[in-house]
Each structure stands twice: as C-alpha cells, then as structure tokens.
Design an enzyme around this catalytic site. Structure first.
Site, PDB file in Angstrom:
ATOM      1  N   GLU A 248       0.673  -1.139   0.062  1.00  0.00           N
ATOM      2  CA  GLU A 248       0.004   0.090   0.058  1.00  0.00           C
ATOM      3  C   GLU A 248       0.946   1.322   0.151  1.00  0.00           C
ATOM      4  O   GLU A 248       1.443   1.581   1.076  1.00  0.00           O
ATOM      5  CB  GLU A 248      -0.945  -0.051   1.282  1.00  0.00           C
ATOM      6  CG  GLU A 248      -2.273   0.831   0.933  1.00  0.00           C
ATOM      7  CD  GLU A 248      -1.870   2.269   1.370  1.00  0.00           C
ATOM      8  OE1 GLU A 248      -1.596   3.163   0.480  1.00  0.00           O
ATOM      9  OE2 GLU A 248      -2.067   2.492   2.589  1.00  0.00           O
ATOM     10  N   CYS A 282      -1.969   9.329   2.258  1.00  0.00           N
ATOM     11  CA  CYS A 282      -1.714   8.893   0.793  1.00  0.00           C
ATOM     12  C   CYS A 282      -2.751   8.985  -0.200  1.00  0.00           C
ATOM     13  O   CYS A 282      -2.642   9.082  -1.226  1.00  0.00           O
ATOM     14  CB  CYS A 282      -0.969   7.288   0.999  1.00  0.00           C
ATOM     15  SG  CYS A 282      -2.613   6.309   1.587  1.00  0.00           S
TER      16      CYS A 282
END
Length: 470
Positions: A248, A282
């Site tokens: 991720e 993010c």
C-alpha cells in the site's frame, strides 16, 4: 518520558541492538520517548515466537479467534483517550482526529473478527462418482508487517486484524517516529486473550529489520505501507525470497470538478479531505482539475475556507522542508501562489494552493505529502481524464458530478484503485483499500483484505467402491 521496549514471546524486553532512537513531539520538539533498537537475536527470537504462535493460533477455531478480536476492539474503545493522546503527542494530529482514528480501528477489528468466520472453502463436483474435490482456505503463515507514522494505529490494525482473523501469527515493525499507539495495541490484544507468541513488536533500524525478517524462512508473507521507493525495495526483497506481499504505497490523487458540479459544495467537501492530518495521507487530494466554467467560484470558496484553517504540525522538520522545497521550485518555474507558502516554521507549514503550475514542476510528478495542492483549469472530461491518468500513481481519484453518464464514464476509465464520487468515503472496514501501478498491489479492508492472509489448498480424494477401511 516513555522507554519503549520490544514485545517478543509474550514478554516486554529491552532491545539488544547497538542503536537508540528518540521519539520527538512534532508540536514541541521535545523528547517524549526513547527506543533501544532490536538486535539480531531479538529478531531471531521474534521469528521463533511467530513459528510457535502460528502452530497454536492456526489450530484455534475461527469462532474463538473472533471472540479474542471482539474483546480487543472493546479494549481499544475503553482506552481511547490514552491512545489518542499518544497519537497526538507523537504524530502531531489534533486530538479529535486521533480519537477518530482509534474509533475506526476498533470498527476494523470488529469487522475482521466476523469476516474471519467466513473463510469458506468449496466443494467442486468430481468427474466421476468416486471422486471428491474440495478447496480449503488455510492461513498462509507467519507475517512480517511494516507500518508508517502518519496513521500509526490504523495502519497497524489494518494488517494485524485480518492476519489474526485468518489464523496467522504476525511480527509488527511500526515506525519509530510514533510507536506508542502500537505498544498499547499489543497490550490490548494480549489482555483480550491473544497468546503472547502470536504477535511480536520490534522497533529499531528499518533497513536492518526488514532485510532480516523478509529473508527469514519462517516468514511466509510481507505487508508494507509507505513510500513508493521503499515499497519497491521491500517488494524486491520479498520477490527474491519468493514471498507474496501486499504493498500500500503513495498516491498523487486527482480531483475532477466537472462542469455540472456545485463548485462551492465541492470546495467545502474537499477542505477536510485535503488537510486532514496536515495533508499527510496517501489518499489526500493533491491535483485539482476544475472545469473552466466553475474555476473562479471554486477557487474563491476554497481559499475562503482554507484561510481560516489552523493546521497541526507535520511529523518533523524534514517533512516541512521537503514540502517547502516543492512549493519554492514550482514558484521558481513560474507557478502562481494563491495562498500560503513561505519558509516552514520548524514542523509547521500553512495550507498552500498553487495555480498555473508548469508541466515540468516536480510537484506535479511527486506526491507532496503535506498541506499543498495544485489547481488547474480543464475544458472537457477527456482532458481531465488524460491528466488524471498521466502519472504512474493509481491510488485514489475524486470526482464531483451528479451526471450519471459522466459518473459511469470516469468509473470505467480512471486508472486507480479507488474512485470517490461526490466525497463518498473510501476507507471503510468493509471496502477494499489499495491502488494500482506505482501505488502498489493487494488490498486492505473488505473481504479482499482477508484473502492475502489465506492460501487455497486443494484436497482430492478417490473413493474405492466396495473396499472396507479400518
């Protein structure tokens, strides 16, 4: 000042490595904790504990594993204020955001506690009456998990919860910048009844720990959340050891404000999404693509709301300096400063918007990971789509439109792992979270988040008719 230890084999103990790291408060700069690094023997002991823990935990029924996890979720809620205060102190986000993170983590654990009871196999019809074919979902094995500092509890829980629900043991290596929440998490899980060998926590030099754990033959899976360059390095180490991994990684999320959108409503919805955790997320929107007919109204509403914000500090002075450098370079190349900018004040940097950013500016190619966004006029959906898909990142994209055809057009064509339309949430326990291309592979959350911790095993049986068995 807290003295942080390693948790290995059910015992808290000092690290035996050569180094130490101070944990600093982003708000004050004061030392609030100290870590004695894990050494080679600590990692070997963590590996041995993971092997023992897996042998035990994988044989416990999904129902009993679920009961432990549900108690742990309740434990997080009980200790919310303690954990939220640690997150605020060590990571810098406001207390309200830290509380939200803890509450969300309890929900994630609850969700995987129940989903782990649904690791269904299947029976495949045989090719003749004497043949039995079945597929079992079995735990993949001990896991090595590496998590960052921006959501210190959440990132750990999104790995630990599905791993434990699936029946895996896990070695967690959180960030040394903000380890406190994970330390409490370990205590909560053990108090809930998790056997001590099932979960280890190690702190120390990231490169040494990752290199050692990934190469260890006991470890069967790797999960990493962090930057793209480090993620590629971790993936290469895992690939060399032939171990599956979940990555991720970073993003550079585009926001598309289409011609039919309400520009003021879109601007108001984007402000908390952009500046949560001072933009250190993010999935934070960073590239705003606004239809030219709405541009002026959107920008006016955006700047009006952003001017009143009082942002928390960034994680450290290095991050603030990196954000400032991206802004300064864009301005040197001809970008216009609409709001913010200026030199950082230690860990603090203001909400900043840039317009007319030239195509060769670094900020259009690299994730700023801070309170900065670029604004650009667009003339058509096709232009917006081309810009949104132009970078190698593919984590989150945001779209504002009430036109069903336009929603379908972008849903079919945007190259990303997650598309949010009209500020719909994308980080829920029951939904898959992750990206494509340089933003990583694999998913966390949803049933897709449990699958990487399971391995399908085929069992075939040929029954001999008429033969007696003892």
């Amino acid at each position: 000042m807290r003295q942080y230890q390693q948790f290995i084999g059910g015992v808290w103990r000092d690290g035996t490595g050569p180094g130490e790291t101070d944990v600093l408060s982003p708000a004050s700069g004061q030392v609030v904790g100290r870590i004695r690094h894990a050494g080679i023997q600590d990692l070997a002991d963590a590996s041995a504990a993971a092997a023992l823990g897996f042998a035990q935990w994988s044989r416990i029924s999904p129902l009993d594993r679920s009961r432990v996890l549900r108690r742990a979720a309740d434990g997080l809620r009980t200790r919310m204020e303690e954990i939220a205060d640690l997150v605020m102190t060590e990571q810098g986000k406001p207390l309200s955001e830290a509380r939200t993170e803890v509450a969300a983590c309890a929900d994630v654990i609850d969700w995987f506690a129940e989903e782990g009871r649904r690791t269904y196999g299947r029976v495949i019809p045989g090719r003749h009456p004497d043949q039995h074919l079945e597929v079992r979902q079995v735990p993949i094995g001990p896991v090595a998990a590496f998590t960052p500092w921006n959501f210190p509890l959440s990132q750990a829980v999104r790995k630990i919860a599905p791993a434990l629900a699936a029946g895996c043991s896990i070695i967690l290596k959180p960030s040394e910048e903000a380890p406190g929440a994970c330390v409490v998490l370990v205590d909560v899980l053990v108090e809930a009844g998790l056997p001590g060998d099932v979960l280890s926590l190690v702190l120390g030099d990231p490169a040494s720990i990752s290199r050692t754990l990934i190469a260890d033959p006991v470890v069967r899976k790797v999960s990493f959340t962090g930057s793209v360059p480090v993620g590629k390095h971790i993936a290469a180490l895992a690939g060399a050891a032939m171990k599956p991994c979940t990555m991720e990684l970073g993003g550079h999320a585009a926001v598309i404000v289409a011609a039919d959108a309400d520009p003021v409503a879109a601007a108001r919805a984007l402000l908390p999404m952009k500046f949560r955790n001072a933009g250190q997320a993010c999935i934070a929107p960073t590239r705003f693509l606004i239809h030219q007919s709405l541009y002026d109204a959107f920008v006016a509403a955006l700047l009006d709301g952003a001017a009143a914000l009082n942002l928390p500090p960034l994680i450290n002075p290095r991050r603030a300096a990196a954000v400032s450098a991206l802004v300064d370079e864009a301005l040197d190349r001809g970008a216009r400063l609409l709001l913010g900018g200026g030199p950082p004040e230690r860990c603090r940097y203001p909400a900043t918007f840039l317009a007319d950013v030239p195509a060769d500016a670094t900020i259009l190619r690299e994730e700023p990971f801070g309170p900065v966004a670029t604004l650009q006029r667009i003339d058509s959906d096709e232009e917006a789509l081309e810009i949104a898909n132009a970078l190698p990142f593919g984590l989150a994209t945001y779209l504002f439109t009430d036109d069903a055809r336009r929603q379908a057009y972008f849903a079919d064509r945007v190259d990303c792992g997650m598309l949010s339309i009209n500020a719909a949430p994308i980080a829920l326990p029951e939904t898959p979270f992750g990206g494509v291309r340089d933003s990583g592979f694999g998913r966390e959350g949803g049933m897709e988040g449990l699958a990487p911790y399971l391995s399908p095993k085929l069992v075939t049986v040929h029954h001999h008719r008429g033969r007696r068995t003892a």
